[in-house]
Design a protein around this motif. Sequence first.
Motif, PDB file in Angstrom:
ATOM      1  N   ALA A   1       0.830  -1.208   0.000  1.00 35.32           N
ATOM      2  CA  ALA A   1       0.000   0.000   0.000  1.00 35.32           C
ATOM      3  C   ALA A   1       0.860   1.252   0.000  1.00 35.32           C
ATOM      4  N   GLY A   2       2.003   1.159  -0.687  1.00 35.60           N
ATOM      5  CA  GLY A   2       2.805   2.342  -0.941  1.00 35.60           C
ATOM      6  C   GLY A   2       2.307   3.034  -2.189  1.00 35.60           C
ATOM      7  N   ALA A   3       3.103   3.947  -2.715  1.00 38.66           N
ATOM      8  CA  ALA A   3       2.674   4.732  -3.873  1.00 38.66           C
ATOM      9  C   ALA A   3       2.377   3.846  -5.072  1.00 38.66           C
ATOM     10  N   VAL A   4       3.211   2.831  -5.316  1.00 42.73           N
ATOM     11  CA  VAL A   4       3.011   1.970  -6.482  1.00 42.73           C
ATOM     12  C   VAL A   4       1.712   1.177  -6.355  1.00 42.73           C
ATOM     13  N   GLY A   5       1.491   0.562  -5.201  1.00 43.12           N
ATOM     14  CA  GLY A   5       0.290  -0.236  -5.025  1.00 43.12           C
ATOM     15  C   GLY A   5      -0.981   0.581  -5.151  1.00 43.12           C
ATOM     16  N   LEU A   6      -0.986   1.774  -4.559  1.00 44.49           N
ATOM     17  CA  LEU A   6      -2.181   2.614  -4.618  1.00 44.49           C
ATOM     18  C   LEU A   6      -2.419   3.129  -6.037  1.00 44.49           C
TER      19      LEU A   6
END
Length: 362
Positions: A136-141
């Motif tokens: 749930a970091g920038a990439v996942g979000l």
Amino acid sequence: MTQNVVVIGGGYGGIAVAKALDDIARVTLVEPREAFVHNVAALRAVVDPAWQEKIFIPYGGLLAHGSIRRDRATLVSATSVELASGDRLPADYVVLATGSSGPFPAKIEDPSRGGADLARLRDNLLRASHVLLLGAGAVGLEMAGEITSAWPGKTVTVVDPGSDLLAGRFPAEFRGILRDQLSALGVHLKLGSRLRTQPEPEAGSVRPFTVTTDEGEVIAADLWLPCFGGSVDTGYLDPALAAARQPDGRLAVTPQLNVFGQDRVYAVGDVTAVPEMKMARNAGQHAEVVAANVRARILGQGDPVAYEPAADAIVLPLGPAGGASYEASVGVLGAADTARFKSTFYLERYREMLGTADSLAG
């Protein structure tokens, strides 16, 4: 006498340094890939075929005077660079800009097959019924936002062991805006949850599977993607340069971005241990400092410029019409501003730098 500047790596920082010094030095950019990869727009390219080829930009127009060697550095010292081809390049100045690697599709390592890989993943996502994103970091979000915007109604679940989005970084207002938009897109967040085992199928493939969280919850999905982690490779350094290597592989640098203990070797971008977020924008700012310092050394004029680590800032799109942004001097901005900022993913800037005439052509 013309000075030799060898730049290792053709990512965001490397191309900026090479371009900035092309008028004053004999610049050689060493890069094994056939094209620059605009990874900032990679997740949009996953879902939107119009972006599939745009993110790969040939290096041919970058340098007016210098040269680009499509090769890989195998041993770098303060005075020379040995290449995989067996050639050796003499160097008066060396700039290390080898960046970082990470899971596809956020990082695309091979442009020659990048378009086909993106098309394959897009087709698999289209066929999948439930996508599991780990991180749930920038990439996942951002990936969650792209998928649910492109295919409304598709089930997307994001799992992260952390208790909050982005590990609790950035103001609560910013994270709250993201939560609200993700909820409206139908994204399921499972924070504070860790999987007992990694999904069995290959990442990005379509195949039903189940995973179980430490709390015993079973999640059934048919496609998963890792959206966390990354690493740097500095194994090409000779012992003198490797002395600056930190436990994570990154390099300790001075405020002037010299590799620690080196007078004429610099580092920019993700390979540095500068305490800040690893972002394309910051790599570009590193490049400005290094180019100014090398120029001053070559001309024998001016004082060295110091780099000030960048404060946290982010522009995080959730599809073409959503997202949130934050910078301390501006505060928190919502979907409309974020969509405007990322409407072109700054593509025109890099096409211009790389000498592509039509900045937004396919």
